[in-house]
Every structure is written in structure tokens, then in C-alpha cells.
Design an enzyme around this catalytic site. Structure first.
Site, short mmCIF file in Angstrom:
data_model
loop_
_atom_site.label_atom_id
_atom_site.label_comp_id
_atom_site.label_asym_id
_atom_site.label_seq_id
_atom_site.Cartn_x
_atom_site.Cartn_y
_atom_site.Cartn_z
N HIS A 1 0.85 -1.19 0.00
CA HIS A 1 0.00 0.00 0.00
C HIS A 1 0.89 1.24 0.00
CE1 HIS A 1 -4.02 -1.89 1.50
NE2 HIS A 1 -3.88 -1.94 0.19
N ASP B 1 0.97 4.22 1.30
CA ASP B 1 1.40 4.95 2.48
C ASP B 1 2.51 4.24 3.23
OD1 ASP B 1 -0.75 3.11 2.95
OD2 ASP B 1 -0.97 3.87 4.98
N HIS B 2 2.93 3.08 2.72
CA HIS B 2 4.04 2.34 3.34
C HIS B 2 5.24 2.21 2.41
CE1 HIS B 2 1.72 0.87 6.89
NE2 HIS B 2 0.73 1.19 6.07
N HIS C 1 -4.11 -8.54 6.33
CA HIS C 1 -4.54 -7.28 5.73
C HIS C 1 -5.07 -7.60 4.33
CE1 HIS C 1 -4.95 -3.03 5.58
NE2 HIS C 1 -3.96 -2.80 4.73
N HIS D 1 -0.45 4.77 13.01
CA HIS D 1 -1.24 4.57 11.79
C HIS D 1 -2.66 5.09 12.00
CE1 HIS D 1 -3.01 2.45 8.27
NE2 HIS D 1 -1.78 2.62 7.78
#
Length: 304
Positions: free
Chosen positions: A65, A67-68, A143, A271
Site C-alpha cells: 500500500h 502509504d508504506h 490485511h 497509523h
């Protein structure tokens, strides 16, 4: 004790806010720097933190993802501009490694350093890195894409020499390593000085677990026993439990349940969803379950 610290570079989630950067951390252990996740702006945060780019040799990505991992290609490019020559090791799920290879071929031609891709099996709990003082293990998580956390575990150290006893018995320097490894010392007259009189106990080994994006896993604590400090995502409060279940995230309360069941000493929350202008609601909910908990914020430096 040798330094074992976590530097928080970003603790927000996918949607940008004026308060937080996307997820990224630096784990500092005995002079080495290890990066965990690399959201946008990570290299700027490293500059603000005065962390050395040259000491960073290993980057661990939990999942693909944005944002990582959106900050990773920019950091790779910057390393090239700085004249890096040391190998950079990247640990990530196979799909992300393949994407990175294409990005590097397009944006970062003619790098003067090697990038070594290490494919991580996010379904297995295994050691993926080891040196003389540290191991890094994967923590399978649940996830939407394949995802895992990482557990940084110190290796046990040797006992401390008692300098007063060394001087008292005039023990030569050549015998110190033998004593640290458990041997007694025999004086010239044949008297045996027991090892326990010559040393004090070693510092306890510490461990840091980073649990990235994941739904609540009631069995997760089994992999975390013996962990000193746990970072566990806490995207939502219980007012958005349905959202957490839909998108495979955790609430702060659920993170605290994992910390409690694992018997860790300290819990770090992060997070955060952009829907919370004040994350104290997350802290309050977690403290109902587990007392020693704190909110992370950018530029925090936390002793493991």
C-alpha cells in the site's frame, strides 16, 4: 546498555493530514540503522532527525500500500545522487520487488551501488536477517494485500566483568574473554576463584515488534511473547469498529488486547485514521485494557 531505539518518522495512514506523515520508522540498534516502511516524505524526515543515510543498509517493507512504500523510489534516487556505493538490502513481498525493479530501470539508471531484493514470504514466521547482535523475524499479519510485521530481537550478550575483582586478583587481560564465557580463574597458588565472583549478569536481551496494517488477530500474541516494546497499528477507535473489520485494520482497544495477551512491557500506537483530529480517544481506549501505552508522533525517539 547499548542503544536500542525507535525513531518515528511517520505515523499517519493513507489519507494525508497536516499533522502526520505516512508510515515510516528507523530502528537503531548498536550503531546500525534499519528502516521499517517508507511512506512519502521519509527522506525529509530522516534529514530532520539528523539520521545518517550512510548507516542505513536494510529497508523492510510490510506491504505494497502506498502509504508504506511511496517514498522508497525517491530515497533510492537520493542515495544515488549522494554517491552511495554500499549495497542496499530491501526486504518486501515479491510483487513490490518486481514493481521497484521497473521503477529503478526507468527513474534511477546508472546507480553506483547494488540493490539486493530479498523476497519476504508474508505467510511464514521466519528469520530473514541476522548479524552478530540481532535477528529480524517476520510476523504474518492479516490485511488486504499480503502483509507482515517485523520483530527485531537482540541476541543475548555476555556478562559484565567486575573490574574491582580483576584488579584484586591481578587477572591478566588475556583471561577476560574466558571469564566472560563462564570459566573460573585459578590463582598461581591453585585457589579457584568462582566465575560468579568475577562477573555481574548480562543486560537482558530486548526485542521490538512492529505490527503494520492488520485486522485484529486473537492468536497474534503467541509470536510476541518476550517482546519488550510493541508497535501495533491503531487506525480506529471502537466507534469505527465496522470500518476496521471492513478494511482489515485494528482499533486501539484491539491493539491493547494484543499487548496485554503477549505480556509486553510497552505499547506504541500509530497509523491513525485522518478522521480523528485528536488521537487521545485512541489512547484512552487502549489504556482501559493495557496501562503502559503511548501515542507515537513524528520525531519521537523511543527506547526499546
Amino acid at each position: 546498555m547499548e542503544p536500542f531505539r525507535v525513531h518515528i518518522l511517520g505515523c499517519g495512514s493513507a489519507l494525508p493530514t497536516m499533522r502526520h506523515f505516512p508510515t515510516s520508522q528507523i530502528v537503531e540498534c548498536r550503531g546500525k540503522l534499519f528502516m521499517v516502511d517508507c511512506g512519502e516524505g521519509t527522506q525529509l524526515q530522516m534529514r530532520k532527525s539528523s539520521l545518517s543515510f550512510t548507516k542505513l543498509g536494510h529497508i523492510f517493507i510490510s506491504h505494497y500500500h502506498g502509504d508504506h512504500c511511496f517514498g522508497l523510489i525517491g530515497m533510492i534516487s537520493t542515495f544515488g545522487l549522494l554517491g552511495r556505493t554500499a549495497t542496499l538490502n530491501i526486504y518486501a513481498p515479491e510483487a513490490l520487488n518486481e514493481i521497484l525493479k521497473k521503477q529503478i530501470a526507468f527513474f534511477c539508471r546508472d546507480l553506483d551501488y547494488e540493490i539486493k531484493f530479498n523476497t519476504v514470504d508474508t505467510n511464514e514466521h521466519q528469520v530473514i536477517y541476522e548479524d552478530r547482535s540481532l535477528t529480524v523475524e517476520t510476523i504474518p499479519l492479516h490485511h488486504r494485500p499480503s502483509c507482515c510485521g517485523y520483530l527485531f530481537r537482540e541476541k543475548p550478550t555476555l556478562p559484565h566483568i567486575r573490574r574491582d575483582m580483576i584488579e584484586c586478583y591481578q587477572i591478566p587481560v588475556s583471561q577476560i574473554n574466558n571469564i566472560k564465557n563462564g570459566q573460573n580463574y585459578v590463582l598461581p597458588d591453585g585457589t579457584v576463584v568462582p566465575n560468579e565472583r568475577l562477573v555481574t549478569p548480562a543486560d537482558p536481551a530486548r526485542a521490538y515488534a512492529y505490527c503494520s496494517d492488520t485486522k485484529y488477530m486473537p492468536e497474534l500474541h503467541r509470536l510476541l511473547h518476550g517482546v519488550t516494546t510493541l508497535y501495533h497499528e491503531s487506525t480506529y477507535a471502537t466507534d469505527n469498529l465496522a470500518m476496521a473489520e471492513k478494511y482489515n485494520h485494528s482499533t486501539a482497544q484491539q491493539a491493547a488486547m494484543v499487548a496485554r495477551d503477549a505480556g509486553v512491557k510497552q505499547l506504541l500506537l500509530g497509523h491513525y485514521s485522518s478522521r480523528y483530529p485528536d488521537e487521545k480517544i485512541l489512547l484512552e481506549e487502549a489504556r482501559q485494557i493495557f496501562e503502559n501505552v503511548r501515542l507515537t508522533n513524528e520525531m519521537d525517539v523511543i527506547n526499546v
